[in-house]
Scaffold this motif. Structure first.
Motif, PDB file in Angstrom:
ATOM      1  N   GLY A  27       3.775  76.983 -28.552  1.00 37.98           N
ATOM      2  CA  GLY A  27       4.309  76.016 -29.228  1.00 37.98           C
ATOM      3  C   GLY A  27       4.163  75.646 -30.408  1.00 37.98           C
ATOM      4  O   GLY A  27       5.384  75.266 -31.483  1.00 37.98           O
ATOM      5  N   ILE A  90       2.808  69.594 -34.270  1.00 39.19           N
ATOM      6  CA  ILE A  90       3.730  68.509 -33.100  1.00 39.19           C
ATOM      7  C   ILE A  90       3.934  69.165 -32.254  1.00 39.19           C
ATOM      8  O   ILE A  90       3.645  69.338 -31.270  1.00 39.19           O
ATOM      9  CB  ILE A  90       5.133  68.340 -34.007  1.00 39.19           C
ATOM     10  N   ASP A  91       4.257  70.964 -32.205  1.00 36.63           N
ATOM     11  CA  ASP A  91       5.463  71.526 -31.046  1.00 36.63           C
ATOM     12  C   ASP A  91       3.720  72.491 -30.440  1.00 36.63           C
ATOM     13  O   ASP A  91       3.560  72.753 -29.346  1.00 36.63           O
ATOM     14  CB  ASP A  91       6.381  72.563 -31.537  1.00 36.63           C
ATOM     15  N   MET A  94       2.655  69.582 -28.660  1.00 33.97           N
ATOM     16  CA  MET A  94       3.554  69.408 -27.465  1.00 33.97           C
ATOM     17  C   MET A  94       3.587  70.084 -26.217  1.00 33.97           C
ATOM     18  O   MET A  94       3.569  69.396 -25.285  1.00 33.97           O
ATOM     19  CB  MET A  94       4.998  69.068 -28.066  1.00 33.97           C
ATOM     20  N   THR A  97       0.121  70.448 -24.503  1.00 31.80           N
ATOM     21  CA  THR A  97       0.010  69.624 -23.395  1.00 31.80           C
ATOM     22  C   THR A  97       0.961  69.178 -22.027  1.00 31.80           C
ATOM     23  O   THR A  97       0.581  68.652 -20.726  1.00 31.80           O
ATOM     24  CB  THR A  97       0.069  68.018 -23.866  1.00 31.80           C
ATOM     25  N   TYR A  98       2.303  69.841 -22.381  1.00 31.93           N
ATOM     26  CA  TYR A  98       3.182  69.928 -21.028  1.00 31.93           C
ATOM     27  C   TYR A  98       2.331  70.981 -21.005  1.00 31.93           C
ATOM     28  O   TYR A  98       2.590  70.861 -19.398  1.00 31.93           O
ATOM     29  CB  TYR A  98       4.529  70.114 -21.849  1.00 31.93           C
ATOM     30  N   ALA A 127       3.499  64.443 -23.133  1.00 30.26           N
ATOM     31  CA  ALA A 127       2.771  65.575 -24.249  1.00 30.26           C
ATOM     32  C   ALA A 127       3.811  64.214 -25.206  1.00 30.26           C
ATOM     33  O   ALA A 127       3.712  64.541 -26.126  1.00 30.26           O
ATOM     34  CB  ALA A 127       4.043  66.721 -24.291  1.00 30.26           C
ATOM     35  N   GLY A 128       4.857  64.014 -24.306  1.00 32.06           N
ATOM     36  CA  GLY A 128       5.389  62.510 -25.897  1.00 32.06           C
ATOM     37  C   GLY A 128       4.311  61.908 -26.547  1.00 32.06           C
ATOM     38  O   GLY A 128       4.098  61.523 -27.885  1.00 32.06           O
ATOM     39  N   CYS A 131       1.363  63.611 -29.015  1.00 37.27           N
ATOM     40  CA  CYS A 131       1.686  64.542 -29.925  1.00 37.27           C
ATOM     41  C   CYS A 131       2.311  62.861 -30.664  1.00 37.27           C
ATOM     42  O   CYS A 131       2.806  62.883 -32.610  1.00 37.27           O
ATOM     43  CB  CYS A 131       3.023  64.800 -29.684  1.00 37.27           C
ATOM     44  N   SER A 132       2.712  61.590 -30.314  1.00 35.94           N
ATOM     45  CA  SER A 132       3.214  60.389 -30.831  1.00 35.94           C
ATOM     46  C   SER A 132       2.392  60.369 -32.636  1.00 35.94           C
ATOM     47  O   SER A 132       2.639  59.952 -33.190  1.00 35.94           O
ATOM     48  CB  SER A 132       3.152  59.607 -30.190  1.00 35.94           C
ATOM     49  N   ARG A 187       9.945  59.165 -28.160  1.00 38.45           N
ATOM     50  CA  ARG A 187       8.914  60.526 -27.778  1.00 38.45           C
ATOM     51  C   ARG A 187       8.942  60.016 -26.097  1.00 38.45           C
ATOM     52  O   ARG A 187       8.387  60.956 -25.661  1.00 38.45           O
ATOM     53  CB  ARG A 187       7.291  60.774 -28.431  1.00 38.45           C
ATOM     54  N   ILE A 190      10.755  62.441 -23.881  1.00 31.75           N
ATOM     55  CA  ILE A 190      10.202  64.206 -24.160  1.00 31.75           C
ATOM     56  C   ILE A 190      10.691  64.420 -22.721  1.00 31.75           C
ATOM     57  O   ILE A 190      10.547  65.504 -22.456  1.00 31.75           O
ATOM     58  CB  ILE A 190       9.096  63.786 -24.859  1.00 31.75           C
TER      59      ILE A 190
END
Length: 297
Positions: A27, A90-91, A94, A97-98, A127-128, A131-132, A187, A190
């Motif tokens: 990420g 963020i990535d 994201m 978590t994903y 994930a969305g 990360c928000s 988000r 996502i």
């Protein structure tokens, strides 16, 4: 010979990236890639979104020409400092978590059962949402810096640190989270981003960087097709001035006022530069992610 091979295997295992950390590392690489390729297009997108149909630009091409003429190439990279660290962070969150949510779901399924579209959507939605919390302050600063033009009257902040300082001074720490509800709404899509990527991968017979590039670009296009109006609302709410009587009070109020003044077109301002940015940026990002997944020890 066998002892040597065993010793080499042990060394490799000691230096291997833990499976739960692998997605976070990938990420981080994705975030840097998106910034380098995509930020100029993102600046055009945000400016078109915030200015609306009655602003200073006639269209995306006029926005590009005006920005380049009056501010130079640096103008296209305004607000890039927060995303340089922000998109990477963020990535990292994201993708991490994903990937870990998918691993958890897979562990709860019967042996040999593959993840389905709904499982990938759930992992993407998670994930969305996670990360928000980090996204909102970063995009708040980015949006405000991106709508500072060559006109001195539009310049309120000397840079990202000054922007944070003034936001907190005027609104408290909560000021960094203006537009948080709109961020959560945007988000949530996502879920579509990751699920569509996994789906597009099944449509190719082979696998490799070019296939991953195509799938990543298509996934981003799918995401924005559904989510773009929510991104417009998010950026309008974030970029509005710090005055007692703000133009947009709530997400619903923002939707109503954009529609009343600009119609449905108001929700699609900046869509062209968004797609021009998102396909190559996300295509390369996913190709990098898959290469790292393949080659990380």
């Amino acid at each position: 010979m066998a002892e040597l091979e065993a010793e080499v295997a042990l060394i490799d295992a000691e230096h291997a990236v833990h499976p739960k950390l692998r997605s976070f590392v990938c990420g981080a690489a994705s975030g840097v890639t998106k910034l380098v390729i995509g930020h100029p297009f993102d600046t055009l997108k945000v400016r078109m979104q915030v200015e609306g149909g009655y602003g200073r630009f006639k269209g995306p091409l006029d926005c590009l020409k005006t920005t380049a003429r009056t501010e130079g190439i640096r103008g296209l990279y305004k607000g890039a400092t927060p995303p340089l660290f922000g998109w990477t962070l963020i990535d990292t969150i994201m993708f991490g978590t994903y990937g870990n949510t998918r691993m958890y779901i897979q562990s709860r399924l019967p042996a040999n059962e593959e993840l389905k579209f709904r499982h990938n959507m759930l992992a993407g939605f998670t994930a969305g949402m996670v990360c928000s919390v980090v996204v909102c302050p970063i995009e708040q600063i980015k949006a405000r810096l991106q709508v500072q033009y060559a006109d001195p009257s539009s310049i309120q902040y000397k840079g990202p640190i000054d922007c944070v300082r003034k936001l907190v001074h005027n609104n408290g720490v909560a000021g960094l989270y203006h537009g948080f509800s709109a961020t959560l709404l945007y988000r949530s899509f996502i879920s579509i981003y990751f699920a569509s990527y996994e789906y597009y991968k099944t449509m190719f017979t082979g696998s490799g960087p070019m296939q991953n590039f195509a799938c990543g670009g298509l996934a981003a296009t799918t995401l924005w097709t559904f989510a773009f109006p929510f991104d417009v609302v998010k950026n309008r709410m974030m970029a509005q001035p710090d005055v007692p009587d703000r133009p947009y009070k709530t997400v619903a109020d923002c939707f109503r006022k954009i529609y009343a003044k600009e119609g449905l077109k108001g929700f699609w301002r900046g869509f062209t530069p968004c797609l021009l940015r998102s396909f190559p940026a996300n295509g390369v990002a996913f190709a990098v992610v898959e290469l790292l997944h393949k080659h990380l020890p």
